[in-house]
Structure formats: C-alpha cells, structure tokens
Design a protein around this motif. Structure first.
Motif, PDB file in Angstrom:
ATOM      1  N   ARG A  16       0.841  -1.196   0.000  1.00  0.00           N
ATOM      2  CA  ARG A  16       0.000   0.000   0.000  1.00  0.00           C
ATOM      3  C   ARG A  16       0.879   1.250   0.000  1.00  0.00           C
ATOM      4  O   ARG A  16       1.840   1.366   0.765  1.00  0.00           O
ATOM      5  N   LEU A  17       0.528   2.203  -0.879  1.00  0.00           N
ATOM      6  CA  LEU A  17       1.208   3.501  -0.922  1.00  0.00           C
ATOM      7  C   LEU A  17       0.422   4.540  -0.131  1.00  0.00           C
ATOM      8  O   LEU A  17       1.001   5.322   0.603  1.00  0.00           O
ATOM      9  N   TRP A  18      -0.881   4.565  -0.335  1.00  0.00           N
ATOM     10  CA  TRP A  18      -1.753   5.425   0.459  1.00  0.00           C
ATOM     11  C   TRP A  18      -3.187   4.931   0.329  1.00  0.00           C
ATOM     12  O   TRP A  18      -3.506   4.147  -0.560  1.00  0.00           O
ATOM     13  N   VAL A  19      -4.031   5.399   1.214  1.00  0.00           N
ATOM     14  CA  VAL A  19      -5.465   5.110   1.141  1.00  0.00           C
ATOM     15  C   VAL A  19      -6.200   6.351   1.614  1.00  0.00           C
ATOM     16  O   VAL A  19      -5.743   7.036   2.534  1.00  0.00           O
ATOM     17  N   THR A  20      -7.310   6.683   0.944  1.00  0.00           N
ATOM     18  CA  THR A  20      -8.087   7.854   1.309  1.00  0.00           C
ATOM     19  C   THR A  20      -9.573   7.516   1.276  1.00  0.00           C
ATOM     20  O   THR A  20     -10.014   6.669   0.504  1.00  0.00           O
ATOM     21  N   ASP A  21     -10.319   8.185   2.125  1.00  0.00           N
ATOM     22  CA  ASP A  21     -11.750   7.944   2.238  1.00  0.00           C
ATOM     23  C   ASP A  21     -12.480   8.867   1.272  1.00  0.00           C
ATOM     24  O   ASP A  21     -12.380  10.090   1.372  1.00  0.00           O
ATOM     25  N   THR A  22     -13.237   8.304   0.332  1.00  0.00           N
ATOM     26  CA  THR A  22     -13.981   9.117  -0.641  1.00  0.00           C
ATOM     27  C   THR A  22     -15.370   9.496  -0.146  1.00  0.00           C
ATOM     28  O   THR A  22     -16.066  10.259  -0.813  1.00  0.00           O
ATOM     29  N   ILE A  23     -15.784   8.963   0.995  1.00  0.00           N
ATOM     30  CA  ILE A  23     -17.151   9.167   1.474  1.00  0.00           C
ATOM     31  C   ILE A  23     -17.178  10.351   2.437  1.00  0.00           C
ATOM     32  O   ILE A  23     -16.498  10.344   3.465  1.00  0.00           O
ATOM     33  N   GLU A  24     -17.976  11.354   2.105  1.00  0.00           N
ATOM     34  CA  GLU A  24     -17.994  12.559   2.920  1.00  0.00           C
ATOM     35  C   GLU A  24     -18.901  12.438   4.138  1.00  0.00           C
ATOM     36  O   GLU A  24     -18.793  13.219   5.077  1.00  0.00           O
ATOM     37  N   ASN A  25     -19.792  11.448   4.132  1.00  0.00           N
ATOM     38  CA  ASN A  25     -20.696  11.263   5.263  1.00  0.00           C
ATOM     39  C   ASN A  25     -20.842   9.776   5.517  1.00  0.00           C
ATOM     40  O   ASN A  25     -21.587   9.086   4.823  1.00  0.00           O
ATOM     41  N   ARG A  26     -20.151   9.269   6.515  1.00  0.00           N
ATOM     42  CA  ARG A  26     -20.130   7.840   6.813  1.00  0.00           C
ATOM     43  C   ARG A  26     -21.438   7.329   7.402  1.00  0.00           C
ATOM     44  O   ARG A  26     -21.602   6.123   7.590  1.00  0.00           O
TER      45      ARG A  26
END
Length: 696
Positions: free
Chosen positions: A170-180
């Motif tokens: 893994r290089l990076w991970v980001t959350d695309t969801i603005e409202n969980r």
C-alpha cells in the motif's frame, strides 16, 4: 493487511519447456512510464490494455488482428487462474508488457503474469464483510487504473487505495465518502488523467447525494469534487451549476434530506483534444419523482451526461437523457467517443445506450442533441423531439395505477460495456429485458423500515412497490450490432437469458462476449456469424480484453456470476468460482474443474403458522427480496434462493439472520432490525410459499 503475499519466483510457462523470471525491477520498468501520454499513444496500436475501456475514448476496439475470422476457431486455453471469489466478478483487466492487474469480488486486486497466469501478488483492501448490505448490486468491482508505477482501486467500502505495482504494498489510502452515516460504495474502475485519480460512488438507492472526485495520484489528497444534484438551499451552493440545478427541483418535499441521488458509479470517458471529461449520472433518490420532487421538474443533473474540466471539475455542459427520471433510468452506462460522418459532415460525437432503451448520438464538443432511437422495445416514451426531449407516453408517470415500464429498472442495457468498431461502423450492445411492474408505495417514508416497502429494512429509499400485478413481458437477452449513423439494428444474436457480459471488438473482424449461460463466444463483427465458443464454467458478466506480448495476441475474460440480477437468477447449473481465463491460438491447457450447484428440491417439513404467511411476505419484501428473490420462483444466483434451502437453514435461521453467522459471506446480521417473532413470520412465508408452489 496491506497485501497478502508476493511471489516473484521463477514462473513456468505453459508446457514447462522454458521459464521466465519476473522481478520487481521488470514490473517497475513496465509500469513506471504509464501516464496520460502513454495511454493516448497506446491507442495507436493497442498492444497493451492500459485503461478500463482500452483507450480514453472507451471504444473497446483493439487494433490487433493476429486473431481474426480465419483462425479464431483455433483458440485454446492458455491458462486459467482461480481468484478465490464466490460473488460477482465484473472487472476488465489492465495489461502492460505481460503483467496483468484484475479485481475479484470484495475489491481484491490480483497481479498476474499475463503469459502464464501465475500469481505475482494479491492485495486485499479488507472491506468489512458487514458492509455488503450498504450496496444495491453485489460486492463487485470493475477494475483498476495503472499510472506511473501505481495501481489504484476503489474499494466497495468507499476507500480509494494506491498500491505499488511491483510489490503490492500500500502507498496510500483515502476515504472518498464525505458522510459515513450514509450508504455509499465504490464499484467502478478509476480513471487517471494528468496525475488525478477520478472516481465516483454508488448509493442513490439509499438516499445519498451523488458526486465525482479527483485525487492527487502521488499523495491521495482530494483536488476537486463536483456534485450532481443541489444540496440544502439554506446553505450556499457549491458552484453556478448547482444554483442552476436547484431551479429544476421542487423544494416542498425537502429533496436534499433524501440526498437527491445521481451517483456517478461507472461511466467516464476523456477527450484529450477538447480536454473534456464526460461522466454519466445516476437515478434519483428516492426513485419516485412524485415523492422526491412532487411539483415536477427536470431534476438536474440526474440521468445525464455531463462534461467537466478534468483539471478543476468545473461544469462545462450537460445533456439530460431522461428529464425528471422516475424509473431508475440511470445514464451511468458506457460512454464511447468517436468521429462519425453524419449528413455529409464529420462530427465529434459521444454515444450511449443507457437504461431507458434509446441509443443516443450527442455532439461531444457542446452537448448538442443529434439523434436518439430505441434499440429495444420502449413504452415510457414514443421518441425524442428535435430539441432532444423525450415525448412521454400517457400513464408513464402514474401516481395510482401499476405501470409495466419497458425497459424496466434493470435497463435495456446496464453497466455491461458495449464496444465500437470503426471499420464496421457498428456498436455492439449487450441488450436485455427484465420485466417489472412498478407502482407508487403509499407508505414510503425516508429511511423508514416499513413492511412491504421494498428493501426498506436495509436502507433502500425507492418509493415504489414492484409486481403488484404480474408483468406481461418476457425476459430476453441478445447481442445487438447497431449502426449509430443510420440508428438501426444490423444484426443480433439471441441468448437464453438477460445479463450477458460486456463486448470487445477487434481489427481482426471479431466481436467477443461472455454469456449468462456460461459460454465465451466470438462472432464475425460484420455478419454476426458464430465463429467460436467455449464453456467457462459459470455465467459471465464482465467484458473481455485483448493484448499482445512478444508478438503473440491473447484474449482474456474474467468470469464470476453476480450483480443485481445475478444475485437472484442464473442460466447455468454452475455459479463460480471466480476465474480469469486467457486464450491464444493453439492454446492447449486443460480446462479447470467446475463446481455444479444444482437447483435443489423445494424446502419442506419446517413447521410454521399459516396465519403468519402474509405478515412474513411483508417483512421479506422489505428486507430480503432483492438478494434472495421470490422463494421457489427465482432459482437463485450468486445468493441462494431460500425456497430451495435445506430445512436446517430455516430451523437455524436465528444464528444466520439475527446473530450474523454468515457475515463473512456478505449476509448481514438483522438483530437490530428484526425480532425473533419477525423471523418466524419470514420462515412461515418461505416455507408456505414452497408448499404452495410444490407440484402436487
């Protein structure tokens, strides 16, 4: 777990005569130069498959011609690879210099030696299995993007991952969801343009607001986000496009509380000369416009094709295929860019065959309407006027009477990719029909679990009931060769079922497609003559890819039955496992063993109270229907039909349904939704239905 393992040891070539070694350095050398210009340059010869739709125009037309109409009958299996997957497989592989990247269900990425099928590494994004119920249409993924030595995958739980192409780290991970708190997913493949990873989300059935986002390929930081529908009018609009869209919605029902919908979950294409990104937008939330926007309105930008600046996300123009969508007629289906001669003049166009049954040709420079004609039977509209607006049929938006909408919400063409061959001038469409009757749900309330409100127990917000009366249409599926200039059918190949796979066309005069009944087929692109077919052990929904390595052409298809229709129905006696099959002329590998899942006897002998059957039906419709189908009527697809369960499944239902014994397979726990009394009523409905339809 960042990755499962790395196996870069000596890999045997089929036949065992010689061997090759793929090292990390080999992979880095092959992948580090893949960027926007490389993807554009590859379109000239298409030796590799570098983008989800092959090229940025998403044509899925390969210029390779070593396999052609004269020798395609000599195709044989080069290798197959078990992806250890038991749910739907929808991915088109990315291939560069003999290295393949392909995804299985649960967004698991497999890196393979494309010549031998040997595994290099596997990356598991570790999607929580209890997340399965947050999506409408199976735990699927359509593929990865490759850019400057990194592999990008949007995971089902909405996390966007960057992976080292050589090692699987893994290089990076980001959350695309603005409202969980909302049920967003990702099922589509990312695209990368000038260092920006672009991805949309699914979730319009669940009451979310759609958007598409771009992330820096190096850091994972968000560069821009464009929303599909307007938000709360009490707050400032994000841009002028949202302000304009708000004029087309009725605020009396406070549409923003249900999100509005419009999720961009699949289609994207890019024109580097015009520097325009084209995205297809989804359905409204709820589906029913009478409930979503009771005063009417076009409800921009639902069910539309929208052009954006890929560097900034700024809105450029739109064309709305289905104004005021109320039928789940998403425009998220495949968009293809081409230059066509129309009325004696060359036009830069985009083409789309979305769910609503019309084939569109649109000027891609400015969104101007050129033509739209039905490619299947259509009853919701009689055609389009000269301004590009549909002429709706009387009763198509009935508030009170059931309406058999044709096409249904399954679509005349769903996500399964089509392809365009500039040599034949034809588009090859996986066309279909799945009958449904829909009617307004008078009990619907936002985010409210109400028995008989379709799938409301797991968060769906539709505003419709289905099949309150029986449909009159019959299901169908066929491969359709369509002339986009003349707007007419040229030939078709009939299938036994809907939900057949995407298509690939080549300069060898061929069209390839996998089928719901478990075949992989090649046709003459000009005539539709069947030239070759082979069994692949399960129904196919994904689209094939073709590529060349060291002068030899290969054809690859990922196989694994599933998706929203495939969860409930199947056309084979086999379902899974998910596999990758690769073919070449003269291939001689033995086919893998297949697993039969014969339709079982109807469940019998489970005690129940007949007075509970009606209540059980209402609970079943609101919690179980779109996964398990109608007990004993649907035959069960990737998810079992409970009417054909062993009695022990029903007698042990508390462990499964309330206590979560099968969460790891994607079956959610309903302890917070259903009581033991509710469960006994569901069991009564399942066993009672099986008893009612059992042959006497």
């Amino acid at each position: 777990m960042k990755h499962m393992y790395l196996a870069l040891s000596t890999l045997l070539i089929a036949g065992g005569v010689s061997a090759q070694t793929i090292t990390e350095d080999d992979i880095r050398q092959a992948t580090r130069g893949i960027d926007t210009q490389a993807i554009i340059a590859n379109a000239g010869e298409t030796r590799n498959w570098l983008n989800y739709g092959l090229d940025y125009a998403e044509t899925r037309h390969s210029k390779l011609d070593s396999i052609d109409t004269s020798n395609v009958s000599e195709l044989g299996l080069a290798w197959s690879h078990d992806m250890q997957s038991r749910r739907g497989v929808e991915a088109t592989p990315i291939v560069v210099d003999g290295i393949m990247y392909v995804t299985a269900s649960w967004s698991v990425v497999h890196a393979l030696d494309a010549v031998t099928g040997e595994e290099l590494w596997v990356y598991d994004p570790e999607v929580p299995r209890e997340y399965a119920h947050k999506g409408c249409c199976d735990v699927v993924n359509r593929g990865v993007a490759l850019y400057e030595g990194a592999v990008f995958v949007g995971a089902y739980d909405g996390m966007l991952h960057a992976i080292d192409a050589a090692t699987g780290e893994r290089l990076w991970v980001t959350d695309t969801i603005e409202n969980r708190e909302m049920s967003y997913t990702i099922t589509g493949a990312p695209r990368v343009i000038d260092g920006r990873v672009i991805i949309g989300n699914g979730g319009a059935e669940f009451g979310v607001r759609g958007y598409v986002s771009a992330y820096d390929a190096t850091s994972g930081e968000m560069d821009w986000r464009w929303y599909v529908v307007p938000g709360d009018p009490a707050k400032p609009y994000e841009d002028a496009s949202m302000e304009a869209a708000a004029e087309t919605w009725d605020p009396s029902a406070e549409y923003w509380k249900a999100g509005g919908g419009g999720t961009i979950w699949d289609a994207m294409a890019y024109d580097p000369d015009l520097n325009l990104l084209y995205v297809g937008t989804g359905n409204g939330s709820p589906w029913n416009r009478h409930l979503r926007s009771p005063g009417g309105g076009d409800n921009l930008y639902l069910a539309s094709i929208v052009a954006l600046d890929p560097a900034t996300g700024e809105y450029q123009w739109h064309y709305q295929n289905t104004p005021g969508d109320t039928w789940d007629y998403t425009s998220t289906q495949h968009i293809i860019l081409a230059d066509l001669t129309i009325d004696g003049a060359e036009r830069k166009v985009l083409m789309q065959a979305p769910k609503n049954g019309f084939f569109y040709v649109i000027d891609r420079t400015n969104g101007a309407f050129i033509s739209a004609e039905p490619f299947v039977e259509v009853t919701w509209a009689t055609g389009y006027d000269e301004n590009g607006r549909p002429i709706e049929a009387e009763g198509a938006r009935s508030k009170t009477e059931p309406w058999e909408t044709i096409p249904s919400a399954y679509g005349a063409h769903n996500w399964h990719p089509m392809s365009f061959n500039p040599e034949t001038g034809l588009v090859y469409i996986p066309a279909q029909g799945v009958p449904l009757v829909q009617s307004t749900d008078p009990a619907w309330e936002l985010n409210s679990h109400k028995p008989m409100s379709t799938m409301s127990g797991v968060g769906w917000n539709l505003g419709y009931l289905f099949n309150a009366v029986a449909p009159e249409a019959t299901p169908f599926g066929h491969l359709l060769a369509w002339d986009p200039v003349a707007q007419k059918e040229v030939w078709r190949a009939e299938y036994v079922s809907p939900w057949n796979g995407g298509t690939l066309t080549t300069a060898g005069g061929l069209v390839f497609q996998g089928t719901a009944d478990g075949r992989f087929m090649a046709y003459d692109a000009a005539t539709g003559e069947v030239l070759w077919q082979t069994p692949v052990g399960s129904g196919v929904v994904a689209a094939p890819a073709t590529w060349e390595h060291e002068g030899e052409q290969y054809v690859t298809i990922a196989v694994g039955w599933g998706g929203v229709y495939g969860m409930m129905q199947r056309a084979t006696d086999k379902v899974g496992p998910g596999r990758v099959y690769t073919f070449k002329v003269g291939g001689k590998s033995a086919p893998p063993d297949t697993v039969s899942t014969e339709r079982l006897e109807l469940v019998s002998g489970v005690p129940y109270d007949p007075d509970h059957v009606g209540d059980g039906l209402a609970i079943y419709v609101s919690n179980c229907l779109f996964c398990h189908g109608v007990p004993g009527v649907n035959n069960g697809g990737a998810v079992p039909n409970l009417g054909y369960s062993a009695p022990e499944v029903l007698t042990n239902a508390k462990d499964i349904v309330l206590d979560g014994a099968m969460v790891q397979g994607g079956m959610p726990a309903f302890a917070d939704k259903l009581s033991e009394d509710d469960l006994q009523k569901v069991i009564a409905f399942v066993q009672g239905t099986a008893d009612a339809i059992r042959p006497k």
